[in-house]
Design a protein around this motif. Structure first.
Motif, PDB file in Angstrom:
ATOM      1  N   SER A 171      -5.837  11.367   5.760  1.00 23.26           N
ATOM      2  CA  SER A 171      -6.024  10.739   4.555  1.00 23.26           C
ATOM      3  C   SER A 171      -7.175   9.168   5.657  1.00 23.26           C
ATOM      4  O   SER A 171      -6.764   8.751   5.542  1.00 23.26           O
ATOM      5  CB  SER A 171      -5.621   9.701   3.666  1.00 23.26           C
ATOM      6  OG  SER A 171      -4.540  10.825   3.175  1.00 23.26           O
ATOM      7  N   GLY A 182      -7.493   4.544   1.604  1.00 23.71           N
ATOM      8  CA  GLY A 182      -6.476   4.345   0.909  1.00 23.71           C
ATOM      9  C   GLY A 182      -6.609   2.703  -0.223  1.00 23.71           C
ATOM     10  O   GLY A 182      -7.755   2.662  -0.500  1.00 23.71           O
ATOM     11  N   LEU A 203      -0.149   7.289   2.985  1.00 27.52           N
ATOM     12  CA  LEU A 203      -0.583   8.457   2.039  1.00 27.52           C
ATOM     13  C   LEU A 203      -0.037   9.920   3.988  1.00 27.52           C
ATOM     14  O   LEU A 203      -0.265   9.134   5.197  1.00 27.52           O
ATOM     15  CB  LEU A 203      -2.583   8.211   2.329  1.00 27.52           C
ATOM     16  CG  LEU A 203      -2.395   7.547   1.700  1.00 27.52           C
ATOM     17  CD1 LEU A 203      -3.262   6.378   2.012  1.00 27.52           C
ATOM     18  CD2 LEU A 203      -2.497   7.549  -0.025  1.00 27.52           C
ATOM     19  N   PRO A 222      -3.422   5.777  10.573  1.00 31.87           N
ATOM     20  CA  PRO A 222      -2.689   6.356   9.383  1.00 31.87           C
ATOM     21  C   PRO A 222      -1.658   5.357   8.748  1.00 31.87           C
ATOM     22  O   PRO A 222      -1.423   4.421   9.404  1.00 31.87           O
ATOM     23  CB  PRO A 222      -1.711   7.791   9.207  1.00 31.87           C
ATOM     24  CG  PRO A 222      -2.336   8.033  10.791  1.00 31.87           C
ATOM     25  CD  PRO A 222      -3.221   6.497  11.385  1.00 31.87           C
ATOM     26  N   SER A 271       0.650  -1.368  -0.159  1.00 34.16           N
ATOM     27  CA  SER A 271      -0.389   0.125   0.505  1.00 34.16           C
ATOM     28  C   SER A 271       0.604   0.956   0.209  1.00 34.16           C
ATOM     29  O   SER A 271       1.567   1.118   0.275  1.00 34.16           O
ATOM     30  CB  SER A 271      -1.255  -0.247   1.267  1.00 34.16           C
ATOM     31  OG  SER A 271      -2.108   1.244   0.959  1.00 34.16           O
ATOM     32  N   ARG A 272      -0.076   2.541  -0.647  1.00 34.12           N
ATOM     33  CA  ARG A 272       1.171   3.846  -0.828  1.00 34.12           C
ATOM     34  C   ARG A 272       1.275   4.584   0.865  1.00 34.12           C
ATOM     35  O   ARG A 272      -0.160   4.544   1.210  1.00 34.12           O
ATOM     36  CB  ARG A 272       1.215   4.645  -2.117  1.00 34.12           C
ATOM     37  CG  ARG A 272       1.735   5.568  -1.797  1.00 34.12           C
ATOM     38  CD  ARG A 272       1.123   6.554  -3.216  1.00 34.12           C
ATOM     39  NE  ARG A 272       1.715   5.099  -4.239  1.00 34.12           N
ATOM     40  CZ  ARG A 272       1.388   4.977  -5.352  1.00 34.12           C
ATOM     41  NH1 ARG A 272       0.184   5.716  -5.149  1.00 34.12           N
ATOM     42  NH2 ARG A 272       2.073   4.429  -6.606  1.00 34.12           N
ATOM     43  N   ASP A 330       6.466   4.617  -2.615  1.00 37.66           N
ATOM     44  CA  ASP A 330       5.914   4.698  -3.428  1.00 37.66           C
ATOM     45  C   ASP A 330       5.418   2.700  -4.320  1.00 37.66           C
ATOM     46  O   ASP A 330       5.966   2.158  -3.235  1.00 37.66           O
ATOM     47  CB  ASP A 330       6.802   5.028  -4.430  1.00 37.66           C
ATOM     48  CG  ASP A 330       6.188   5.595  -5.304  1.00 37.66           C
ATOM     49  OD1 ASP A 330       5.154   5.692  -6.369  1.00 37.66           O
ATOM     50  OD2 ASP A 330       6.129   6.644  -6.620  1.00 37.66           O
TER      51      ASP A 330
END
Length: 153
Positions: free
Chosen positions: A41, A44, A37, A116, A34-35, A144
């Protein structure tokens, strides 16, 4: 010698973040990630690959994780020239093919994050397949997308 041991220890600790695989039935799930964030946020996404070297097709029916209130299977579609995200009821995993869940394509949408997504975090996600059954994978939060080929072992 001490320097070599430190380098080897560092490499050993970084390998799980680079690539990790799971097997359920004939299916192979590669590098769930997963990226990271911003803390504010609410939603996701999780990505991975599913390879089916077996003799029967299968379908991914659902996903769940304690890291989000809901996890839904999503895809991006072209709606009259506009790319839109849409929930899909399931995802086919044909025999002899690899299905890639990646940004801008298929993904597991994580809605209502309970915390998060920070670089280095890991969280469990359970994938439920029609024939192969359930498997819980460890999703690694990264800055990334992995390098091309990092999740296609």
């Amino acid at each position: 010698m001490k320097k070599t041991l430190l380098i080897l220890a560092g490499l050993a600790l970084s390998l799980p973040a680079l690539a990790h695989e799971y097997t359920v039935g004939a299916l192979k799930i590669g590098h769930p990630w997963s990226r990271a964030l911003p803390a504010a946020s609410q939603n996701g996404a999780a990505y991975f690959s599913v390879d089916n070297p077996g003799s029967e097709p299968d379908r991914l029916l659902s996903a769940s994780t304690p890291r989000a209130q809901r996890a839904e299977l999503h895809n991006h579609i072209n709606d009259n020239g506009v790319m839109r995200m849409r929930q899909v009821p399931d995802v086919a995993v044909p025999v002899g093919q690899k299905v890639n869940f990646m940004p801008g394509s298929l993904h597991v949408m994580l809605m209502g994050l309970t915390a998060p997504l920070k670089v280095g975090d890991r969280f469990p996600m359970t994938l439920r397949f029609e024939k192969a059954g359930e498997v819980t994978v460890d999703v690694v939060v990264q800055a990334d997308a992995p390098a091309v080929g990092a999740h296609s072992h």
